[in-house]
Design an enzyme around this catalytic site. Structure first.
Site, short mmCIF file in Angstrom:
data_model
loop_
_atom_site.label_atom_id
_atom_site.label_comp_id
_atom_site.label_asym_id
_atom_site.label_seq_id
_atom_site.Cartn_x
_atom_site.Cartn_y
_atom_site.Cartn_z
N ASP A 193 -4.91 21.16 -63.78
CA ASP A 193 -4.04 20.12 -63.44
C ASP A 193 -3.06 20.24 -64.60
OD1 ASP A 193 -2.80 17.63 -62.53
OD2 ASP A 193 -4.80 17.36 -61.45
N HIS A 270 0.76 19.96 -58.88
CA HIS A 270 -0.06 19.67 -60.09
C HIS A 270 -0.29 21.14 -60.95
CE1 HIS A 270 -1.29 15.33 -59.33
NE2 HIS A 270 -1.40 15.69 -58.27
N GLU A 326 -0.42 15.53 -53.25
CA GLU A 326 0.91 15.02 -53.79
C GLU A 326 2.00 16.15 -54.35
OE1 GLU A 326 -1.31 11.32 -55.99
OE2 GLU A 326 -1.38 13.00 -57.28
#
Length: 750
Positions: A193, A270, A326
């Site tokens: 991440d 990410h 996301e």
């Protein structure tokens, strides 16, 4: 010597003594399908011989590690003989045993322990139940019992994020041990991440030479101070990674305990840490400019495939998790390479562009005999046939995917995010936000009613997610995950008809000593008093209920506004009051107060049941709709409890009394918790009118509370004129300078 006496002595020396004086405990979690406690106990004072068939040769090693059980001889059984009817026996299930394919049978009697199963996974579950019984009975004896058991779901998972805060390798083994003890069978290992890359990739050494190391030890400090990466060995380097050898060791360790490790390699978002060391894979070509990989760059796919090649040599899991959540698509919209690919493939949107990238990785994984799994955003723009979805943004994505024929694992944040608060946030270390207490986890059913009957088979199970932004140590991870993980273990293992919150809570009392023995820093049940108020509009009365997380709470209360003490009334039944009152309660241990005082303000005010006109509508959190702000019921500790109404813009409502009334005060309570973007209003203003058109100011309150403190706060904003006024309409306004959410619960007018 008497022959009968010789036979008796031989029996005593050959087999363990059966004892019955000690108390027995079969409080297994998750609750078995059937369990029968029988008369008698098996002493563990003497060694037991261990017999096993070839299929369970690996499983038998787990028996050897159970503290409290002494093993005598060990024998691989090829043909059953008379001596194999005693000791500990791990035998293959037969048709006449009627054991489900994934289940087991565990019998403990005077002959010893018999566990039967069809396969190693079933046998491992049986052995873990035996281990629990040993721990529950302090390794001194085992109760005579018969347990028949099998799981409800094939996927029973726990997740751990090691990117935000790196966790010691030894702790990962402990985490696996605890998962196995409570019959989880999938460990979702979130390895990469933006906060750090945690797995050695030999082809790309900079991923662990730099992208695994950052300027600050905690995620929050790093996040708030530039978000930079540094070379390994630098004075301020903080982080770490796991070598491929360590990862293989953990895979083998978990497999022996019936747990499959699913690695997660985040893409396409990410990925800040990747782009910091390989900026050529970004749309801008510069480090620290974006978190999404460039999808129009062929080098992106080469990089990802090379990484996955090494990942697949380490992890034999069916699933490879690619994240997919996301993604900020703004760079793709202005990137020539992304737009060229979009045009070439006839893609209509950036969502379809991301879907194209996901499908490319899915095809590659399928070509290697693997399956892709990702968060529910991978549904956007279409999903390839073999992909599996983890539904985290509520259940909607999971319902959509299952009804479309995709396999689904349920991980909704409102029930299964263990980075949320588990008790009153005002008493807890900082967390992401939200409110998911133990009982809420236990109440979850992974199969929503909105899934068609013939599609429910696509719900493989459920998983709790442990994101570590605010968990700097493994002890904090334990604190957030346990005992909530025990509640989830029963959700995914035990059939709904066998579940009982009351029974689970009783059995949980037996597992607190087990967790202590295993040195787990679990969350201890609070003595704090929890209040619930229900307003009955027909009888115009409030019913106050008190509880605590203690199994048998001792709560004292008063209704006159005084502080409770040891001689105050003991709470046994709900309190009914048809008047305005201040009720206070606290927990006591013997005669000593051991909790803060819980104060409940009961307001039998004029606005209850009155019409509320919304000059600006609520957004996102409707609560009870138009009745919310005057239903007589105040909100609790969570804005998701159905009593807090959410507003993104300024707050502006009007209460209509239908006739002129005397108004002495107007109050409204708001919530603030900055983490998820919930703030107090900047200004609270009350106006009154007789005709609903022309208003006059009654008063204004300016908020004095800052926004830097992350703690949960509540504040009642009250306007009280020097003397009462007469009016029919009361207009209440509140500004939203932070542009987050305003949450309001009850307008109180006297």
């Amino acid at each position: 010597m008497n022959t009968k006496l010789l036979i008796c002595l031989a029996f005593i020396f050959c087999f363990p003594l059966v004892v019955s004086a000690q108390q027995t405990n079969i409080d297994i979690i998750p609750r078995p399908t059937k369990s029968l406690l029988q008369e008698g106990q098996l002493s563990l004072a003497a060694p037991l011989n261990l017999y096993y068939v070839a299929e369970f040769s690996e499983v038998k090693d787990l028996i050897l590690n159970i503290q409290g059980i002494q093993i005598g001889e060990q024998e691989l059984v090829k043909k059953l003989k008379k001596q194999h009817s005693n000791g500990i026996r791990l035998f293959k299930a037969m048709d006449f045993d009627h054991i489900p394919e994934a289940g087991y049978l565990l019998e403990i009697d005077g002959s010893g322990v018999l566990i039967k199963a069809h396969n190693p996974s079933g046998m491992i579950s049986g052995v873990q139940s035996l281990l629990q019984l040993t721990l529950l009975n302090k390794g001194q004896h085992l109760p005579f019992a018969r347990i028949e058991d099998s799981p409800r779901f094939p996927y029973r998972g726990l997740h751990l994020d090691v990117s935000r805060n790196f966790m010691p390798f030894t702790f990962l083994k402990k985490y696996i041990d605890l998962m196995a003890l409570y019959k989880f069978n999938h460990f979702h290992w979130h390895l990469t991440d933006g906060a750090g890359w945690r797995l050695e990739i030999k082809k790309y050494p900079e991923l662990t030479q730099k992208a695994a190391w950052r300027t600050h030890s905690t995620w929050k400090d790093w996040w708030n101070n530039g978000r930079q990466y540094v070379d390994q060995g630098s004075p301020n380097a903080s982080g770490g990674y796991y070598t491929q050898e360590q990862a293989r060791e953990l895979v083998a360790y978990a497999a022996k305990r019936g747990i499959q490790i699913i690695p997660e390699i985040e893409m396409p978002a990410h990925s800040e840490e990747v782009l910091a060391v390989y900026p050529e894979l970004s749309c801008t070509g510069k480090p620290y400019t974006q978190g999404e990989l460039c999808l129009g760059n062929e080098g992106t796919y080469t990089f990802l495939k090379n990484v996955l090649d090494e990942v697949m040599t380490i992890f034999p899991s069916t699933y490879i998790h690619i994240g997919g959540d996301e993604a900020d698509k703004s760079h793709w919209k202005t990137c020539p390479k992304c737009q060229a690919l979009k045009q070439k493939e006839g893609l209509k949107s950036e969502e379809e562009l991301q879907s194209y990238a996901v499908r490319q990785m899915d095809k590659y994984l399928q070509s290697k005999g693997r399956k892709l799994i990702g968060w529910d955003e991978i549904l956007q723009g279409g999903l390839s046939e073999g992909a599996t979805v983890m539904s985290w943004r509520g259940e909607k994505g999971g319902i959509e995917a299952a009804n479309a024929g995709h396999d689904v694992i349920m991980t909704p944040g409102g029930y299964l995010y263990f980075d949320t608060y588990q008790t009153d946030p005002r008493t807890q270390p900082e967390a992401l936000g939200g409110f998911v207490p133990l009982e809420k986890v236990y109440s979850y059913d992974p199969i929503p009613e909105d899934i068609a009957e013939d599609k429910r088979k696509h719900i493989l199970g459920a998983q709790a997610n442990v994101w570590t932004e605010y968990m700097n140590t493994y002890q904090h991870v334990e604190y957030m995950a346990f005992p909530r993980a025990l509640a989830l273990s029963e959700v995914v293992w035990t059939s709904p008809e066998n579940k009982s919150w009351k029974d689970f809570k009783k059995r949980l009392q037996s597992h607190y000593p087990v967790l202590q023995k295993l040195e787990v820093n679990y969350y201890r049940p609070s003595y704090n008093v929890i209040s619930t108020v229900a307003y009955d509009s027909l009888q115009a009365k409030n019913t106050v209920t008190f509880a605590s997380e203690q199994f048998v709470p001792n709560i004292k209360y008063t209704i006159d506004g005084s502080d409770p003490n040891a001689s105050s009334t003991t709470y046994n039944l709900p309190i009914e009051l048809a008047k305005t009152a201040t009720v206070k309660a606290a927990s006591f241990l013997d005669s000593t107060r051991v909790s803060p005082i819980e104060t409940v303000e009961l307001d039998m005010h004029k606005a209850i049941g009155k019409e509320v006109i919304y000059n600006r509508p609520w957004e996102g959190y409707p609560a009870q709709g138009k009745s919310t702000l005057t239903n007589g019921t105040k909100g609790g500790l969570s804005y998701q409890d159905g009593q807090w109404q959410g507003f993104i813009n300024n707050f502006d409502v009007t209460v209509d009394f239908e006739r002129r009334e005397e108004i002495a005060s107007v109050a409204l309570r708001f919530m603030q918790v900055p983490g998820p973007g919930v703030y107090f209003p900047g200004e609270f203003k009350v106006q009154v009118s007789d005709n609903g058109k022309t208003y006059r100011d009654l008063g204004t309150v300016i908020n004095q509370v800052g926004t830097t403190d992350p703690a949960l706060k509540f504040q009642v904003f009250t306007v009280k004129p020097n003397k009462p006024v007469m009016a029919r309409y009361i207009r209440i306004k509140a500004t939203n300078p932070m542009k987050g959410y305003l949450f309001a619960d009850e307008i109180v007018i006297y």
